[in-house]
Design a protein around this motif. Structure first.
Motif, mmCIF file in Angstrom:
data_model
loop_
_atom_site.group_PDB
_atom_site.id
_atom_site.type_symbol
_atom_site.label_atom_id
_atom_site.label_comp_id
_atom_site.label_asym_id
_atom_site.label_seq_id
_atom_site.Cartn_x
_atom_site.Cartn_y
_atom_site.Cartn_z
ATOM 1 N N LYS A 49 5.552 2.427 1.890
ATOM 2 C CA LYS A 49 5.690 1.370 2.893
ATOM 3 C C LYS A 49 5.187 1.832 4.247
ATOM 4 C CE LYS A 49 9.652 -0.849 0.629
ATOM 5 N NZ LYS A 49 11.106 -1.148 0.724
ATOM 6 N N ASP A 50 5.623 3.010 4.662
ATOM 7 C CA ASP A 50 5.150 3.547 5.942
ATOM 8 C C ASP A 50 3.646 3.772 5.915
ATOM 9 O OD1 ASP A 50 7.601 3.515 7.149
ATOM 10 O OD2 ASP A 50 8.068 5.613 6.725
ATOM 11 N N GLU A 51 3.149 4.254 4.779
ATOM 12 C CA GLU A 51 1.718 4.525 4.648
ATOM 13 C C GLU A 51 0.911 3.234 4.754
ATOM 14 O OE1 GLU A 51 -1.296 6.879 1.590
ATOM 15 O OE2 GLU A 51 0.675 6.225 0.899
ATOM 16 N N GLY A 52 1.343 2.162 4.074
ATOM 17 C CA GLY A 52 0.624 0.891 4.107
ATOM 18 C C GLY A 52 0.617 0.275 5.492
ATOM 19 N N SER B 15 2.770 2.753 -8.028
ATOM 20 C CA SER B 15 2.272 3.191 -6.728
ATOM 21 C C SER B 15 1.272 2.193 -6.148
ATOM 22 C CB SER B 15 1.617 4.571 -6.869
ATOM 23 O OG SER B 15 1.130 5.015 -5.636
ATOM 24 N N GLY B 16 0.404 1.649 -6.988
ATOM 25 C CA GLY B 16 -0.604 0.708 -6.507
ATOM 26 C C GLY B 16 0.010 -0.532 -5.891
ATOM 27 N N GLN B 17 0.964 -1.111 -6.592
ATOM 28 C CA GLN B 17 1.616 -2.317 -6.089
ATOM 29 C C GLN B 17 2.355 -2.034 -4.785
ATOM 30 O OE1 GLN B 17 1.855 -5.606 -7.886
ATOM 31 N NE2 GLN B 17 2.297 -6.125 -5.753
ATOM 32 N N GLN B 18 3.051 -0.905 -4.717
ATOM 33 C CA GLN B 18 3.851 -0.604 -3.543
ATOM 34 C C GLN B 18 3.004 -0.106 -2.369
ATOM 35 O OE1 GLN B 18 7.395 1.626 -4.269
ATOM 36 N NE2 GLN B 18 8.141 0.163 -5.785
ATOM 37 N N SER B 19 1.778 0.292 -2.604
ATOM 38 C CA SER B 19 0.859 0.599 -1.504
ATOM 39 C C SER B 19 0.204 -0.677 -0.982
ATOM 40 C CB SER B 19 -0.227 1.578 -1.971
ATOM 41 O OG SER B 19 0.315 2.820 -2.317
ATOM 42 N N ARG B 20 -0.095 -1.572 -1.885
ATOM 43 C CA ARG B 20 -0.780 -2.811 -1.523
ATOM 44 C C ARG B 20 0.078 -3.738 -0.671
ATOM 45 N NH1 ARG B 20 0.436 -8.316 -2.132
ATOM 46 N NH2 ARG B 20 -1.502 -9.529 -2.152
ATOM 47 N N ASP B 21 1.324 -3.945 -1.048
ATOM 48 C CA ASP B 21 2.147 -4.978 -0.407
ATOM 49 C C ASP B 21 2.352 -4.743 1.091
ATOM 50 O OD1 ASP B 21 2.250 -6.140 -2.860
ATOM 51 O OD2 ASP B 21 4.335 -5.596 -3.303
ATOM 52 N N PRO B 22 2.805 -3.569 1.551
ATOM 53 C CA PRO B 22 3.004 -3.396 2.996
ATOM 54 C C PRO B 22 1.703 -3.436 3.781
ATOM 55 C CG PRO B 22 3.350 -1.322 1.846
ATOM 56 C CD PRO B 22 3.238 -2.372 0.800
ATOM 57 N N PHE B 23 0.594 -2.993 3.169
ATOM 58 C CA PHE B 23 -0.681 -3.071 3.870
ATOM 59 C C PHE B 23 -1.073 -4.524 4.126
ATOM 60 C CE2 PHE B 23 -5.230 -3.841 3.720
ATOM 61 C CZ PHE B 23 -5.647 -3.095 4.810
ATOM 62 N N VAL B 24 -1.007 -5.332 3.070
ATOM 63 C CA VAL B 24 -1.411 -6.732 3.208
ATOM 64 C C VAL B 24 -0.517 -7.461 4.200
ATOM 65 C CG1 VAL B 24 -1.570 -8.936 1.975
ATOM 66 C CG2 VAL B 24 -2.483 -6.849 0.932
ATOM 67 N N ASP B 25 0.790 -7.250 4.090
ATOM 68 C CA ASP B 25 1.728 -7.937 4.989
ATOM 69 C C ASP B 25 1.468 -7.568 6.445
ATOM 70 O OD1 ASP B 25 2.872 -9.070 2.782
ATOM 71 O OD2 ASP B 25 4.575 -7.674 2.696
ATOM 72 N N THR B 26 1.181 -6.297 6.712
ATOM 73 C CA THR B 26 0.973 -5.850 8.098
ATOM 74 C C THR B 26 -0.397 -6.249 8.615
ATOM 75 O OG1 THR B 26 2.418 -3.942 7.683
ATOM 76 C CG2 THR B 26 1.023 -3.847 9.647
ATOM 77 N N PHE B 27 -1.433 -6.116 7.794
ATOM 78 C CA PHE B 27 -2.782 -6.394 8.294
ATOM 79 C C PHE B 27 -2.957 -7.873 8.642
ATOM 80 C CE2 PHE B 27 -7.346 -7.152 8.159
ATOM 81 C CZ PHE B 27 -7.799 -6.113 8.968
ATOM 82 N N ARG B 28 -2.220 -8.727 7.986
ATOM 83 C CA ARG B 28 -2.339 -10.160 8.280
ATOM 84 C C ARG B 28 -1.874 -10.504 9.701
ATOM 85 N NH1 ARG B 28 -0.660 -12.160 2.209
ATOM 86 N NH2 ARG B 28 -2.800 -12.321 1.422
ATOM 87 N N GLN B 29 -1.184 -9.574 10.374
ATOM 88 C CA GLN B 29 -0.866 -9.769 11.786
ATOM 89 C C GLN B 29 -2.112 -9.647 12.661
ATOM 90 O OE1 GLN B 29 2.337 -7.201 13.126
ATOM 91 N NE2 GLN B 29 3.299 -7.212 11.094
ATOM 92 N N PHE B 30 -3.143 -8.948 12.123
ATOM 93 C CA PHE B 30 -4.329 -8.643 12.920
ATOM 94 C C PHE B 30 -5.570 -9.398 12.456
ATOM 95 C CE2 PHE B 30 -1.668 -4.793 12.852
ATOM 96 C CZ PHE B 30 -1.458 -4.599 14.209
ATOM 97 N N GLY B 31 -5.677 -9.693 11.164
ATOM 98 C CA GLY B 31 -6.909 -10.309 10.653
ATOM 99 C C GLY B 31 -6.730 -10.837 9.249
#
Length: 846
Positions: A258-261, A286-302
């Motif tokens: 989560k922190d990494e994503g 690992s793939g699913q848990q890396s993907r989810d926080p990245f997508v959720d956070t990046f959508r704040q920016f783009g």
């Protein structure tokens, strides 16, 4: 006569068809070479008698104490060892009981036996206490890793890291006075096998704690087994948060997914300026848990352009990768691509992506941020043909950029490299941290390693490492666990320079408030970044290089030395990072001055300086004259804290061999060393964080607990004395005094010259000692050489006392006692000198 090797080989061939003949041949092999370990090991294997097996394993362990032999021996704790009959014939017989002769007074033979007994007791006592007393039963921990998998090298590096740490702690006495033994379990990086290996760990019954597993799928499969059995585990590399969240028995010595994503999304948007991105992730935990926080956070920016799942079914994976590459190629602007795949599958994907001509930046998760993965890419078939293209625009997340090592981390890395002849990776480092946490917990006073609740107590001790206040020192940062057993761990970004990974020029650090500013002001001014519920600060990374030209003029009384060197800085962004000072300069007003060379290319600034001045060193003379001194050159920014700038070792330094560090930058064929009677042995470069957890009275610091910390770049030159000329010059007079004083024991007792010779030796030694140590300045401790002089003063005092007693015995006409005393003194004198010499050799040899 056949050799032990030949006889053992013949025996091995007969083990199954003729065990009796095999035993006879092994007995002959051991008669030829009693210390030949393979013969002992095979005798242990061929015998069916447990007592004989224990005897043979004890001998094998004595000559080659490997882990497998120790494990086999531990299974026979309750068995009394007995020598096989084939061997008993050439074992040393027991001593007979001898009758006591009639008492004839203290003759020379009795004196010799008494002396021998005293020496034996003394040696036994030294050995006993040096060994820490009687050996206590070992404590067992396990490592579970994918040794028989495609990432064999990483698994082995993890095991090696743990074993090295255990060897070092065992050399210091172990944990609670008990040695710590390692048992290794191979889970093949396969979930089903990981569950079986976890069950084997439980069935073993001796294991107090597990370090592993390597990947999230295997750790998730093993977690319920350990939880049911109540065995604590620490994974050094599985980043899935669900592993520690779902089990109170599982901990992690690396950051979580989560922190990494969240971090990757924030970095892409705020540092690389991305407004679009794509993500490629695997069909594992690992793939699913890396993907989810990245997508959720990046959508704040783009926007997320492509969200692609790779199917890990062996029948589908190649087609799935091809489909993902085709969709990315068809996308007009896919943006940087986050790759959340295991290393071997990520290699396939990256090669296919680059072969398709897609050059957009790739940002890998932690599995792709290691030197091993970088080597995988450059050594792949396509990578060998296109070495520049395969790693162009390649980024990764890493807990351990090798150019950012601190002093303790660098020392650890050097020990690892020296022992295993390979550079450590971040897997190696986080395995070390996991071991450090495990050992700390087992050493806790509240843990009874012999009790039935020891595992539960270890788990509680681990859980208590829950805040900065309760943290323990780590290689990279203080170690402690956050909520749900995840480690608080720094995240760094590495970027390929074509040959290897190096720290990216801008990093994101945990935010700390700017003096005189509020959080709102820092957010408005861009000094703080809010994303994913966390606050970050932009931190410039300055690649720093220092090339020594000369060191000279060591003043041991003042603790200063002269250094002449070139210094260069490479950085992106604000020039304030070049406003540096040398904190250990003898002249507090020393400044860099104007650069002798400067340039800016593609936004990267390069500045070169030359510095020549005196610097202060904290010299330690406790081992004088066998001392090694460390001469530091310490550089840090005048005003910016470590959250704003960090100084790391430049890649051109890392690419050099360590031998070249000792050659002058002004003359590549000359040594840097110009210090008389000393030799320069090594040069080390590392970064460190220094400062105070207090505000130091600064009214602009709102939270005093945060304190003031700075990134400091250190160059450390180690020098050692040229002992030959020093000892010849300073110890030859003492050696002559020893000889003269010894001759005093041969002066007839009726004469008084022996007493005066001893007194003269004492006074002369005191003068010599003062002369030899006069160059050390004002020190409050006793140096090694002084103990030698004091030992001789005691010896000379003994000679004076012997001379006085001899004279009295002569006056009383006690000829026998006089003769015995004289002989004893003449024997004891060289033994005493030899004992002192041997002690110095044991303490200071090498």
């Amino acid at each position: 006569m056949s050799s032990a090797v030949e006889l053992t080989n013949r025996a091995v061939g007969l083990v199954n068809e003729d065990p009796a003949q095999a035993r006879r041949l092994l007995g002959e092999a051991l008669a030829a070479d009693f210390s030949y370990e393979p013969a002992w090991a095979w005798f242990a294997a061929v015998t069916t008698d447990r007592a004989e097996r224990k005897f043979c394993l004890q001998r094998a362990c004595e000559y080659r104490p490997d882990a497998e032999t120790r494990r086999a021996l531990a299974e026979l704790d309750e068995v009394s060892a007995q020598a096989p009959p084939e061997i008993a014939g050439f074992l040393e017989p027991e001593r007979p009981t001898l009758s006591t002769p009639p008492d004839r007074g203290p003759d020379r033979r009795r004196l010799r036996w008494i002396g021998a007994g005293a020496v034996t007791l003394l040696v036994a006592g030294v050995v006993f206490f040096a060994a820490g007393g009687a050996r206590r039963s070992p404590v067992y921990i396990a490592v579970a890793a994918g040794i028989s998998s495609g990432v064999h090298d990483r698994a082995v590096s993890m095991v090696n890291s743990v074993q090295m740490q255990l060897d070092e702690i065992n050399a210091k006495g172990g944990v609670q006075g008990r040695p710590v033994e390692l048992l290794v379990f191979d889970d093949h990086n396969d979930a089903a096998e990981a569950k079986r290996q976890a069950e084997a760990v439980v069935a073993d019954g001796r294991i107090q704690l597990v370090i592993g597993h390597m990947v999230s799928d295997t750790a998730a499969a093993a977690a319920p087994v350990y939880a049911k059995a109540g065995i604590p585990a620490i994974t050094p590399s599985a980043t899935s948060d669900s592993i520690t969240e779902s089990s109170r028995w599982y901990f992690r010595s690396v950051f979580g997914s989560k922190d990494e994503g969240r971090f990757q999304a924030t970095y892409l948007a705020t540092v690389l300026g991305a407004t679009t991105a794509s993500v490629v992730w695997g069909s594992d935990v690992s793939g699913q848990q890396s993907r989810d926080p990245f997508v959720d956070t990046f959508r704040q920016f783009g926007e997320i352009q492509q969200d692609l799942r790779i199917d890990f079914d062996p029948a589908r994976i190649d087609a799935s990768i091809a489909e993902a590459v085709a969709r990315l190629k068809a996308q007009q602007n896919p943006g940087p691509i986050i790759v959340a795949l295991p290393a071997l599958r990520a290699e396939k994907f990256v090669v296919a992506l680059r072969a398709a001509g897609i050059e957009t930046p790739i940002f890998g998760t932690d599995a792709l941020g290691s030197t091993g993965f970088h080597d995988q890419l450059t050594n792949s078939a396509w990578g060998r043909e296109h070495p520049a293209e395969i790693v162009r625009n390649m980024y990764g997340v890493s807990p351990l950029p090798l150019d950012s090592l601190s002093g303790s981390a660098l020392a650890w890395a050097n020990r690892y490299r020296k022992r295993f002849d390979i550079n450590p990776t971040w897997f190696t480092a986080t395995a070390h941290e996991a071991t450090e946490l495990a050992l700390h917990a087992m050493a806790d006073d509240r843990v009874d390693l012999s009790g039935k609740d020891s595992r539960s107590q270890i788990r509680e001790a681990l859980a208590a490492i829950d805040s900065p206040k309760h943290s323990i020192p780590g290689l990279l940062a203080p170690l402690y666990f956050e909520a749900a057993g995840g480690a608080h761990f720094p995240i760094s970004v590495v970027r390929s320079n074509g040959k290897q990974y190096e720290s990216a020029p801008v990093q994101l650090a945990d935010y700390t408030s700017t003096p005189g500013a509020t959080v709102a002001q820092d957010l408005t001014d861009g000094r703080a970044i809010a994303a994913g519920g966390k606050l970050f600060a932009r931190r410039q990374v300055v690649s720093t290089g220092l090339n020594l030209n000369e060191i000279s003029g060591l003043d041991t009384r003042a603790g200063t030395f002269f250094a002449d060197f070139y210094l260069w800085l490479r950085y992106t962004g604000d020039d304030g990072v070049s406003d540096v000072e040398f904190v250990n300069a003898a002249n507090p007003n020393l400044k860099l001055g104007a650069p002798i060379r400067t340039s800016t290319v593609d936004g990267e600034t390069y500045r070169l300086y030359r510095v020549a001045d005196r610097f202060k060193a904290d010299l330690d003379f406790r081992h004088f004259p066998f001392d090694r001194q460390r001469l530091p050159i310490l550089l840090q920014n005048r005003s910016l804290p470590d959250t704003r700038v960090v100084y790391v070792t430049d890649r051109t330094i890392l690419e050099q061999s360590e031998d070249k560090y000792l050659l002058s930058g002004a003359n590549s064929e000359a040594s840097i060393n110009k210090v008389a009677n000393w030799r320069a042995t090594s040069v080390a470069f590392f970064q460190q964080t220094v400062g105070s957890s207090d505000s130091l009275g600064d009214p602009n610091i709102d939270q005093a607990a945060q304190g003031i910390f700075n990134s400091q770049y250190a160059t450390q030159i180690e020098i050692s004395r040229d002992l030959g000329p020093f000892l010849l010059k300073n110890l030859l007079p003492l050696a002559l005094l020893m000889c003269v004083t010894y001759l005093a024991l041969y002066i007839p007792a009726a004469e008084g010259g022996a007493t005066s010779m001893g007194v003269t030796a004492i006074l002369s030694t005191a003068v010599l000692l003062n002369t030899v140590t006069s160059g050390l300045g004002d020190i409050s401790y006793t140096v090694a050489l002084e103990w030698g002089y004091y030992a001789f003063i005691m010896l000379a005092t003994g000679v004076v006392l012997v001379a006085l007693v001899r004279k009295n015995l002569h006056s009383a006409k006690k000829t026998v006692q006089l003769r015995r005393l004289t002989l004893g003194a003449r024997i004891a004198y060289p033994l005493y000198v030899a004992g002192v010499a041997i002690t110095y050799c044991l303490l200071y040899a090498g």
